[in-house]
Scaffold this motif. Structure first.
Motif, mmCIF file in Angstrom:
data_model
loop_
_atom_site.group_PDB
_atom_site.id
_atom_site.type_symbol
_atom_site.label_atom_id
_atom_site.label_comp_id
_atom_site.label_asym_id
_atom_site.label_seq_id
_atom_site.Cartn_x
_atom_site.Cartn_y
_atom_site.Cartn_z
ATOM 1 N N TYR A 44 92.475 47.018 33.667
ATOM 2 C CA TYR A 44 90.871 46.618 33.770
ATOM 3 C C TYR A 44 90.669 47.243 34.973
ATOM 4 O O TYR A 44 89.609 47.323 34.655
ATOM 5 C CB TYR A 44 90.527 45.222 32.991
ATOM 6 N N ASN A 69 101.661 43.145 40.425
ATOM 7 C CA ASN A 69 100.978 42.926 39.293
ATOM 8 C C ASN A 69 100.204 44.122 39.266
ATOM 9 O O ASN A 69 99.585 45.162 39.499
ATOM 10 C CB ASN A 69 99.772 41.682 39.326
ATOM 11 N N LEU A 97 96.200 43.050 42.909
ATOM 12 C CA LEU A 97 97.276 43.156 42.487
ATOM 13 C C LEU A 97 98.470 43.975 42.567
ATOM 14 O O LEU A 97 99.712 43.226 41.983
ATOM 15 C CB LEU A 97 96.521 43.544 41.068
ATOM 16 N N VAL A 133 89.319 39.428 35.188
ATOM 17 C CA VAL A 133 90.715 40.753 35.489
ATOM 18 C C VAL A 133 91.748 39.507 36.325
ATOM 19 O O VAL A 133 92.966 39.429 35.976
ATOM 20 C CB VAL A 133 90.381 41.986 36.478
ATOM 21 N N LEU A 134 91.099 39.007 37.050
ATOM 22 C CA LEU A 134 92.158 38.002 38.105
ATOM 23 C C LEU A 134 92.685 36.839 36.977
ATOM 24 O O LEU A 134 93.748 36.261 37.252
ATOM 25 C CB LEU A 134 90.894 37.097 39.046
ATOM 26 N N ASP A 160 93.279 37.029 33.859
ATOM 27 C CA ASP A 160 94.114 38.155 32.869
ATOM 28 C C ASP A 160 95.460 38.327 33.594
ATOM 29 O O ASP A 160 96.196 38.206 32.998
ATOM 30 C CB ASP A 160 92.958 39.049 32.748
ATOM 31 N N ALA A 161 95.012 38.556 35.122
ATOM 32 C CA ALA A 161 96.323 38.786 35.627
ATOM 33 C C ALA A 161 97.546 38.079 35.892
ATOM 34 O O ALA A 161 98.505 37.993 35.871
ATOM 35 C CB ALA A 161 95.977 39.788 36.612
ATOM 36 N N PHE A 162 96.570 36.603 36.057
ATOM 37 C CA PHE A 162 97.686 35.748 36.821
ATOM 38 C C PHE A 162 97.606 34.674 35.878
ATOM 39 O O PHE A 162 98.335 33.326 36.079
ATOM 40 C CB PHE A 162 96.817 35.417 38.457
ATOM 41 N N SER A 208 96.576 45.902 36.188
ATOM 42 C CA SER A 208 95.769 45.532 35.314
ATOM 43 C C SER A 208 94.833 46.967 34.868
ATOM 44 O O SER A 208 94.580 47.716 35.601
ATOM 45 C CB SER A 208 94.807 44.590 35.276
#
Lengths: 137, 311
Positions: free
Chosen positions: A107, A103, A98, B36-37, B39-41, A105
């Protein structure tokens, strides 16, 4: 390996396992960095350090007799510690991915925190079990 | 007898139980990683329809004169040229003059604000009947950073992590100002009349001076990449630049090189927009540069927003 006790051989096997995981992580981050257009993240670059420092180092020290053996700890406690290593390693990989993409997150932070809690709990209970087992009757 | 059998089976049952727990945890980690991936992308969320977009001026008065690299209709004047920087990077420079600040707009992917909502620059530009467009700051890729478009505040969560936190504000009169998110809230900027706030950064030129200093060039700033930037020379006179990169033909620019270029082009204020695969310049129905997607594939990448000139 002649001259080595069964316990030492057991810890050397654990050490080798963590070296293997660390090598996989190092190759993964190397390949990822090749395609990240020169953008790096310490979480990705140092990914290999988590299994090496948290798993390999204690196993190596135990093999050398510098740490009390974890044999006395219940399997559940050992698993808690292993899950902690896995969690912080995966969280570090995700944070790296990320961060390189620009980016973020919440989480990944949750997973990292959960991993640290599992590591701490596993270490504390493991040391307690080792000290209790070593106490003379 | 029954008790003896149970005692003998216990270690085997424990081993099976532990194995199930370990497999369960491994499956959990895999699913968590996928979540997570995604959600992020991928997963769109926090969607706000941009029905409140400010409309521009009526297009009724002039017949535009359009060539391959220019546009002129009396209210909008655009001249585009290509240059090679240090003989290794192709740079597309648009000199834009407008008669009214309402001709400078922002366009949103799907006409909506939201995380992971994306569309290519050309699609957003065509839907908005833009004359000229470049990519914006790709706000939808981040959780934080002020987002204010066409006078409407979409996100007021500040981001102070370098290179973020240094924003470009476009005021009602079309003037530019560099602000620090740590020093002023998005609501204060909106109430003071901000029309656009871009929160990628960093600032390239401020008060006529290069604003990217060498000591600040950490991580991403040292890298030569495709870039996009917007600058102001004087009131209602703008420079918009996109550089190609990541290819053998065009290496890309560092932030310092881009800042120097914007200063040399006469910018009083200049700001770095989203670069990499996002860097796109669109004019008269065509993408002018060679945007790189997924590495070095020449293809437009979907993004959150554009800056465009139009009615």
């Amino acid at each position: 390996m002649p001259g080595l006790g069964e316990r030492q051989r057991q810890y050397l096997r654990i050490l080798n396992r963590y070296i293997g995981i660390a090598a996989f992580c190092a190759v993964f981050s190397l390949i990822y960095n090749l395609f990240s257009h020169g953008i790096h993240s310490p979480f990705m670059s140092w990914l290999f350090a988590w299994p090496l420092a948290l798993g390999g180092l204690p196993a190596g020290l135990a093999a050398l007799g510098l740490l009390p053996p974890a044999d006395a700890a219940p399997e559940g406690v050992k698993d808690l510690y292993r899950f902690g290593i896995a969690s912080v390693t995966v969280a570090s990989m995700l944070k790296g991915i990320l961060e390189i993409a620009g980016n973020d997150s919440v989480y990944t932070t949750i997973l990292m925190a959960a991993g640290i809690v599992m590591l701490a709990a596993g270490a504390v209970f493991g040391i307690y079990a080792a000290l209790t087992a070593a106490r003379p009757e | 007898m029954w008790n003896m059998k149970r005692e003998e089976n216990r270690p085997e049952a424990d081993v099976r139980k532990r194995r199930r727990i370990r497999i369960g945890f491994a499956v959990f980690l895999i699913l968590y990683t996928a979540f997570v991936l995604l959600d992020a992308f991928v997963i769109p969320r926090n969607i706000v329809r941009a029905d409140h977009s400010v409309s521009g001026l009526p297009f009724v008065d002039y017949d535009p004169v359009i060539t391959e690299d220019s546009y002129e209709d009396g209210r909008i004047s655009i001249s585009i040229r290509t240059e090679r920087v240090q003989d290794r990077t192709t740079v597309y420079i648009a000199d834009v003059r407008i008669s009214d600040p309402a001709l400078l707009h922002a366009g949103l992917a799907g006409d909506s604000f939201g995380r992971n909502l994306a569309e290519v620059t050309s699609a957003i530009a065509q839907r908005n009947e833009a004359v000229f467009a470049i990519n914006g700051d790709y706000y939808g890729f981040r959780e934080k950073g002020y987002v204010l478009r066409n006078g409407y505040l979409y996100r007021s969560v500040s981001n102070t992590k370098y290179p973020y936190g240094e924003d470009l504000v476009v005021w009602e009169d079309g003037s530019f100002e560099i602000i620090e998110e740590a020093a002023v809230t998005a609501e204060e900027l909106r109430d003071a009349g901000a029309q656009q706030i871009f929160s990628f950064g960093p600032a390239l030129v401020n008060h006529g001076e290069v604003y990217v200093v060498e000591g600040e060039e950490v991580e991403r700033a040292q890298i030569t990449n495709p870039r996009a930037a917007i600058g102001i020379v004087e009131p209602l006179h703008y420079i918009m630049v996109v550089s190609d990169g990541r290819t053998k033909e065009s290496y890309g620019l560092t932030l310092l090189e881009l800042a120097q270029l914007m200063k040399d082009l006469g910018c009083e204020t200049a700001y770095n927009l989203d670069g990499g695969g996002s860097a796109t310049m669109w004019f008269n129905g065509k993408v002018l540069n060679k945007p790189t997607t997924y590495g070095d594939v020449i293809q437009e990448r979907t993004i959150s927003d554009i800056v465009y000139i139009g009615y």
